[in-house]
Design a protein around this motif. Structure first.
Motif, PDB file in Angstrom:
ATOM      1  N   UNK A 180     -13.129  32.142 -33.244  1.00 45.15           N
ATOM      2  CA  UNK A 180     -13.697  33.451 -33.540  1.00 45.15           C
ATOM      3  C   UNK A 180     -12.763  34.505 -32.967  1.00 45.15           C
ATOM      4  N   UNK A 181     -12.525  35.592 -33.690  1.00 45.32           N
ATOM      5  CA  UNK A 181     -11.667  36.639 -33.150  1.00 45.32           C
ATOM      6  C   UNK A 181     -12.147  37.075 -31.761  1.00 45.32           C
ATOM      7  N   UNK A 182     -11.173  37.366 -30.901  1.00 44.53           N
ATOM      8  CA  UNK A 182     -11.488  37.781 -29.532  1.00 44.53           C
ATOM      9  C   UNK A 182     -10.503  38.866 -29.101  1.00 44.53           C
ATOM     10  N   UNK A 183     -10.950  39.723 -28.228  1.00 39.20           N
ATOM     11  CA  UNK A 183     -10.065  40.755 -27.700  1.00 39.20           C
ATOM     12  C   UNK A 183      -9.129  40.127 -26.666  1.00 39.20           C
ATOM     13  N   UNK A 184      -8.075  40.826 -26.360  1.00 38.82           N
ATOM     14  CA  UNK A 184      -7.126  40.343 -25.354  1.00 38.82           C
ATOM     15  C   UNK A 184      -7.842  40.097 -24.028  1.00 38.82           C
ATOM     16  N   UNK A 185      -8.730  41.015 -23.661  1.00 37.18           N
ATOM     17  CA  UNK A 185      -9.450  40.897 -22.385  1.00 37.18           C
ATOM     18  C   UNK A 185     -10.421  39.728 -22.360  1.00 37.18           C
ATOM     19  N   UNK A 186     -10.930  39.320 -23.527  1.00 38.36           N
ATOM     20  CA  UNK A 186     -11.874  38.197 -23.600  1.00 38.36           C
ATOM     21  C   UNK A 186     -11.205  36.847 -23.376  1.00 38.36           C
ATOM     22  N   UNK A 187      -9.892  36.792 -23.582  1.00 46.17           N
ATOM     23  CA  UNK A 187      -9.170  35.524 -23.462  1.00 46.17           C
ATOM     24  C   UNK A 187      -8.653  35.380 -22.036  1.00 46.17           C
ATOM     25  N   UNK A 188      -9.021  34.277 -21.414  1.00 47.15           N
ATOM     26  CA  UNK A 188      -8.644  34.026 -20.019  1.00 47.15           C
ATOM     27  C   UNK A 188      -7.834  32.735 -19.911  1.00 47.15           C
ATOM     28  N   UNK A 189      -7.172  32.576 -18.791  1.00 47.17           N
ATOM     29  CA  UNK A 189      -6.465  31.326 -18.505  1.00 47.17           C
ATOM     30  C   UNK A 189      -7.488  30.185 -18.552  1.00 47.17           C
ATOM     31  N   UNK A 190      -7.128  29.121 -19.240  1.00 50.63           N
ATOM     32  CA  UNK A 190      -8.027  27.978 -19.394  1.00 50.63           C
ATOM     33  C   UNK A 190      -8.738  27.953 -20.740  1.00 50.63           C
ATOM     34  N   UNK A 191      -8.749  29.089 -21.440  1.00 50.02           N
ATOM     35  CA  UNK A 191      -9.375  29.123 -22.768  1.00 50.02           C
ATOM     36  C   UNK A 191      -8.451  28.494 -23.802  1.00 50.02           C
ATOM     37  N   UNK A 192      -9.032  27.871 -24.801  1.00 56.15           N
ATOM     38  CA  UNK A 192      -8.257  27.372 -25.941  1.00 56.15           C
ATOM     39  C   UNK A 192      -8.235  28.485 -26.978  1.00 56.15           C
ATOM     40  N   UNK A 193      -7.035  28.789 -27.493  1.00 51.17           N
ATOM     41  CA  UNK A 193      -6.905  29.815 -28.518  1.00 51.17           C
ATOM     42  C   UNK A 193      -6.256  29.214 -29.764  1.00 51.17           C
ATOM     43  N   UNK A 194      -6.603  29.794 -30.898  1.00 49.28           N
ATOM     44  CA  UNK A 194      -5.982  29.413 -32.161  1.00 49.28           C
ATOM     45  C   UNK A 194      -5.065  30.558 -32.550  1.00 49.28           C
ATOM     46  N   UNK A 195      -3.802  30.219 -32.827  1.00 53.76           N
ATOM     47  CA  UNK A 195      -2.829  31.274 -33.123  1.00 53.76           C
ATOM     48  C   UNK A 195      -1.943  30.876 -34.292  1.00 53.76           C
ATOM     49  N   UNK A 196      -1.332  31.900 -34.899  1.00 53.65           N
ATOM     50  CA  UNK A 196      -0.431  31.692 -36.030  1.00 53.65           C
ATOM     51  C   UNK A 196       0.923  31.247 -35.500  1.00 53.65           C
ATOM     52  N   UNK A 197       1.419  30.143 -36.030  1.00 53.61           N
ATOM     53  CA  UNK A 197       2.735  29.624 -35.652  1.00 53.61           C
ATOM     54  C   UNK A 197       3.517  29.390 -36.934  1.00 53.61           C
ATOM     55  N   UNK A 198       3.868  30.457 -37.585  1.00 53.19           N
ATOM     56  CA  UNK A 198       4.515  30.358 -38.882  1.00 53.19           C
ATOM     57  C   UNK A 198       3.629  30.983 -39.932  1.00 53.19           C
TER      58      UNK A 198
END
Length: 175
Positions: A56-74
């Motif tokens: 789910x979209x999240x703000x920069x501040x919502x993402x912390x060390x230890x969280x799993x994120x999905x990101x574009x790699x290409x």
């Protein structure tokens, strides 16, 4: 003919169940969660290959060390890895797959982050979805439903025909 009709009715029920399963897998979209299939073992044992996970979209501040994120790699590639370091100044994340021994080579800019991954995972559902997206599978499922409907209209059940005749006779008597 009755055997063929029964077979197609059974197959059509199976197709309806498959369609319902697809709908259940994508239902979280209504709540803002997007499904993605796990393609590699880099996040084992948290996310198994072939599983469906949601982000789910999240703000920069919502993402912390230890969280799993999905990101574009290409262009068309999404990767889900864990944040091991957050750089507030550059607004980037250092990531690493749970099964990987070393961090990813490049930091992930926040602009490339698709969202924060949920802890919910549905094992093997990715294989199910990928199989169901194939044109021959879609055509076969549609063909089964169409043939079932056609057979039902050409050869109605005797029980249904009898009920319909009795209902028509009752209407005639009431008039």
């Amino acid at each position: 003919m009755k055997l063929i009709k029964t077979l197609f009715n059974l197959l059509s029920y199976i197709v309806y169940i498959v369609i319902a399963a697809y709908l259940l897998l994508v239902a979280p979209i209504l709540l803002g969660w997007k499904p993605v299939m796990v393609l590699s073992g880099s996040m084992e044992p948290t996310y198994h290959v072939g599983s469906v996970i949601y982000y789910k979209p999240a703000t920069f501040d919502d993402i912390q060390t230890g969280d799993a994120i999905t990101f574009h790699a290409g262009e068309d590639s999404l990767v889900t890895h864990r944040v091991i370091k957050k750089n507030e100044i550059e607004r980037t994340f250092e990531t690493q797959g749970d099964a990987n021994e070393t961090p990813d080579s490049n930091p992930v800019p926040y602009d490339d982050v698709a969202g924060k991954a949920s802890k919910i995972t549905i094992p093997y559902a990715g294989y199910f979805i990928n199989y169901g997206k194939q044109i021959p599978v879609i055509v076969t499922m549609a063909g089964i439903i169409i043939l079932s409907v056609v057979l039902d209209s050409l050869f109605p059940d005797e029980k249904k025909k009898g009920k319909q005749e009795r209902a028509e006779k009752n209407e005639e008597k009431q008039e």
